[in-house]
Scaffold this active site. Sequence first.
Site, short mmCIF file in Angstrom:
data_model
loop_
_atom_site.label_atom_id
_atom_site.label_comp_id
_atom_site.label_asym_id
_atom_site.label_seq_id
_atom_site.Cartn_x
_atom_site.Cartn_y
_atom_site.Cartn_z
N HIS A 315 27.42 -27.19 73.23
CA HIS A 315 28.28 -26.17 72.62
C HIS A 315 27.55 -25.33 71.56
CE1 HIS A 315 28.73 -29.19 69.40
NE2 HIS A 315 29.14 -28.21 68.64
N ASP A 316 26.55 -25.93 70.89
CA ASP A 316 25.87 -25.18 69.82
C ASP A 316 24.49 -24.68 70.23
OD1 ASP A 316 27.61 -24.81 67.71
OD2 ASP A 316 27.22 -26.79 66.84
N LYS A 319 23.12 -21.80 68.48
CA LYS A 319 22.63 -21.89 67.10
C LYS A 319 21.12 -21.74 67.02
CE LYS A 319 25.84 -24.23 64.11
NZ LYS A 319 26.13 -25.46 63.39
N HIS A 344 27.00 -17.20 67.21
CA HIS A 344 26.34 -18.25 67.99
C HIS A 344 27.13 -18.72 69.21
CE1 HIS A 344 28.54 -21.32 65.54
NE2 HIS A 344 28.34 -22.10 66.59
N HIS A 368 34.49 -23.16 70.93
CA HIS A 368 34.70 -24.28 70.01
C HIS A 368 35.06 -23.86 68.59
CE1 HIS A 368 30.34 -23.56 69.50
NE2 HIS A 368 30.50 -24.09 68.30
N HIS A 369 34.86 -22.60 68.24
CA HIS A 369 35.29 -22.15 66.91
C HIS A 369 36.56 -21.32 66.96
CE1 HIS A 369 31.94 -23.70 64.59
NE2 HIS A 369 31.09 -23.22 65.49
N ASP A 397 34.41 -31.12 67.05
CA ASP A 397 33.38 -30.37 66.33
C ASP A 397 33.67 -30.36 64.83
OD1 ASP A 397 31.09 -28.53 66.25
OD2 ASP A 397 32.58 -27.00 65.73
FE LIG Z 1 29.19 -27.54 66.51
FE LIG Z 2 29.27 -24.10 66.48
#
Ligand SMILES: [Fe+2]
Ligand SMILES: [Fe+2]
Length: 471
Positions: A315-316, A319, A344, A368-369, A397
Amino acid sequence: MGAGPGPREVPLSKVIGAMSYALDLTEGEPPGHAVRTCMIGMRLAQELGIGEADRRDLFYALLLKDAGCSANSARMAALFAVDDRRAKRSSKRVDWSRSFTAFLWTLRTVAPGSSLRSRAVQLMSIREETEITRSLMRARCDRGAEIARLLGLGPGTAAAIRALDEHWDGHGQPEGLRAEEIPLGARILCLAQTVEIFHAARGLDAALRVASRRSGGWFDPQLVSALRRTRRDAAFWRSLPAGDLSLWEPPERRLTADDAYLDRIADAFAGVVDAKSPWTYRHSDRTCMIAMSIAALLGRNERELGEMRRAALLHDVGKLAISNQILDKPARLTEDEYALVRRHPLHTASILERTPGFSGLAQVAGAHHERLDGSGYPYGLDSGALTVPMRVLAVADVYEALTSPRPYRPAMNSEQALGVMRSDVPRRLDRDAFSALEAVLEERLDEAPAASTAVDDALRAEAVLSRRLRG
Ligand SMILES: [Fe+2]
Ligand SMILES: [Fe+2]
């Protein structure tokens, strides 16, 4: 494990080729850098008449050359007080074998915009840390080689990646190997990546000039001669921007990725993401364990759990596009910095979308955010658009982030984290997913009632164990 959502088998070259875009982000290189480097390296291998088995090892080494790159991002940002992605990008363009050039580069790179005095202080600390820098380079190379091994690629692949930054004249990193001591694959990687950078920025003639100038310094002179011979192959050099790898993977040795292998790739790239910052060194792994536990308690089937596992691990991945100067900042982010952070999930989604076997994860991983009341990012999706897996991943998360230390606050214990999250339920975070998280944690507390940190330890131990079992 392993009951993933994707097609049963996809060409491994296509999966790794697409995921290499994540490595380009970490290195601050333009999208497709690793893929084009692979094409150039394979064209060189053809010119040199390298055998088929070695060519397959080389093919994956070229694509994964920067797999360990995130391992020194945090230190690079701290050491130079600069955007690590910019520093990495420009360090590939300067000839380090000439000390005066290197000095000028360092002077220009460190602490941009600050006073001469603070630059001098920064320079002094860099001088004192030469040995640390060397060990960081070693960490980067070893980590890249380890990822190649985790993916079950040949020993030639790992060896080439480990020696990527060695130079023909012995002035490279981290071992200072010289000439034929450097594996041929590594010599090809070193030349191909530099040629790609200069070819993309200034064209073929400029790239050949740089190669010739550094022949016998950075590069094996025989490889530079072979490169010069490819100059006549105008069709090849014209084909580079399209980035079509299919012509270059040795045909009789094509590998495919099945579900179990796609899980390993997700593991490997979660490791690349987690290595980026000391503050998030287990984030993907732990988020995955928490999300899987919640999803299992909510009665998701095996296929859905397989999908959740990969989405949580990856998921990240976006980043990697953010400088450690921002990720590791011990203070409030500026508006501009926060705007970058908010992008991201878009990077995550676009990398996964283009990856065969992972494209079905892009929407879940990229959301996810997002929050149920539309207050999240990047799209401001609301409850009508957010699916159960998206809601589960969001809860996992947040919990993982709150129970891990950040540069601006210590880690919360389990109760504190749940308390913070409770105020967002059900307006922003899903009630069912949150209740399942509480149930998961209670269950584990029953098993290990000593302290709430025991929960984290249990989760961590499980993650390590399951990773080992899979490996
Ligand atoms: Fe995360
Ligand atoms: Fe994230």
